[in-house]
Write an enzyme that holds these catalytic residues in place. Structure first.
Site, mmCIF file in Angstrom:
data_model
loop_
_atom_site.group_PDB
_atom_site.id
_atom_site.type_symbol
_atom_site.label_atom_id
_atom_site.label_comp_id
_atom_site.label_asym_id
_atom_site.label_seq_id
_atom_site.Cartn_x
_atom_site.Cartn_y
_atom_site.Cartn_z
ATOM 1 N N LYS A 173 -5.132 -3.426 -13.818
ATOM 2 C CA LYS A 173 -6.402 -2.962 -14.401
ATOM 3 C C LYS A 173 -7.535 -3.946 -14.114
ATOM 4 C CE LYS A 173 -4.165 -0.463 -18.225
ATOM 5 N NZ LYS A 173 -2.772 -0.953 -18.062
ATOM 6 N N LEU A 174 -7.712 -4.267 -12.863
ATOM 7 C CA LEU A 174 -8.704 -5.265 -12.474
ATOM 8 C C LEU A 174 -10.122 -4.816 -12.808
ATOM 9 C CD1 LEU A 174 -7.267 -6.239 -8.968
ATOM 10 C CD2 LEU A 174 -6.965 -7.458 -11.127
ATOM 11 N N ASP A 208 -14.095 -6.779 -12.462
ATOM 12 C CA ASP A 208 -14.921 -7.966 -12.231
ATOM 13 C C ASP A 208 -16.032 -7.565 -11.277
ATOM 14 O OD1 ASP A 208 -15.788 -10.743 -11.961
ATOM 15 O OD2 ASP A 208 -13.746 -11.289 -12.564
#
Length: 237
Positions: free
Chosen positions: A69-70, A72
């Site tokens: 579940k990145l 950024d």
């Protein structure tokens, strides 16, 4: 006279939500050939999760769903994905925000890893979304909108609850895209922390390509039997 073992369906993905890689490998050993696809999540990352993914993939021939579940800035997501796809994983999750999906697809370029966008977590309801300052709308409405946007951004598939699978499958841009549904509970299983759930047969019947099941398998005394029972339900569809 020999009896052929029924073919294992990779529609069932078992979540190895156990403390570390040793426990994960032990669980996979107990399940044996009843399951061909495993999910390794963020909770095991510091417990040898990547090593487990590599061992299950390379030495045991299993498919691997790395559930990170990145989220950024684009450059960071792209770099993280580029590193992770070196493990030859099959599925990788990122948050379904379009800029995250686009960056992840750039990071996965040239690999066989499918990028799946997370819509709304299956443990959340409208009260949780209000606490997080999410825009108005029911969880179903937000899932559908986020899925459409993730597909437009190039996601290979999305993560949603089984209760939204049919609506997502009906989207005009869903053709050829994967729908993977956690929050699947066999009849009679405890809900745990899941709030938007359905049975395996219901989820697949509504358009899910893969279902993710964790505790109803690994918390039982016989994980192999629990997994095989779900596989039988899938085969009966």
């Amino acid at each position: 006279m020999t009896t052929d073992t029924p073919k294992t369906s990779d529609k069932l993905i078992v979540a190895l939500d156990v403390p570390n890689a040793v426990a994960g490998l032990d669980l996979a050993g107990k399940i044996g050939d009843a399951v061909s696809f495993y999910k390794i999540g963020l909770g095991m990352l510091t417990g040898g999760g990547l090593a487990l993914a590599n061992e299950l993939k390379q030495e045991h021939g299993k498919r691997i769903f790395l559930d990170m579940k990145l989220f950024d800035i684009g450059a960071t997501v792209e770099a993280a994905v580029r590193g992770l796809v070196q493990f030859d994983i099959d599925f990788l999750t990122v948050h379904g925000d379009p800029h995250v999906v686009r960056a992840a697809k750039d990071g996965a370029a040239g690999s066989g890893t499918k990028i799946l966008g997370v819509t709304i977590l299956t443990s959340l309801d409208r009260t949780d979304l209000d606490d997080g300052l999410m825009v108005p709308g029911t969880p179903r409405e937000l899932v559908i909108e986020r899925a459409a946007r993730a597909f437009d951004a190039g996601a290979d598939g999305i993560i949603c609850s089984p209760q939204e699978a049919a609506d997502v499958r009906a989207l005009s841009n869903s053709a050829g895209r994967l729908i993977v549904t956690p929050g699947v509970r066999p009849t009679g299983a405890a809900l745990g922390d899941q709030k938007r759930v359905a049975t395996p047969a219901s989820a697949i019947g509504d358009g899910a390509d893969h279902i993710v099941v964790g505790r109803p398998v690994w918390q039982t005394e016989n994980p192999r039997l629990a997994a095989q029972t779900i596989q039988d339900e899938i085969r009966a569809l």
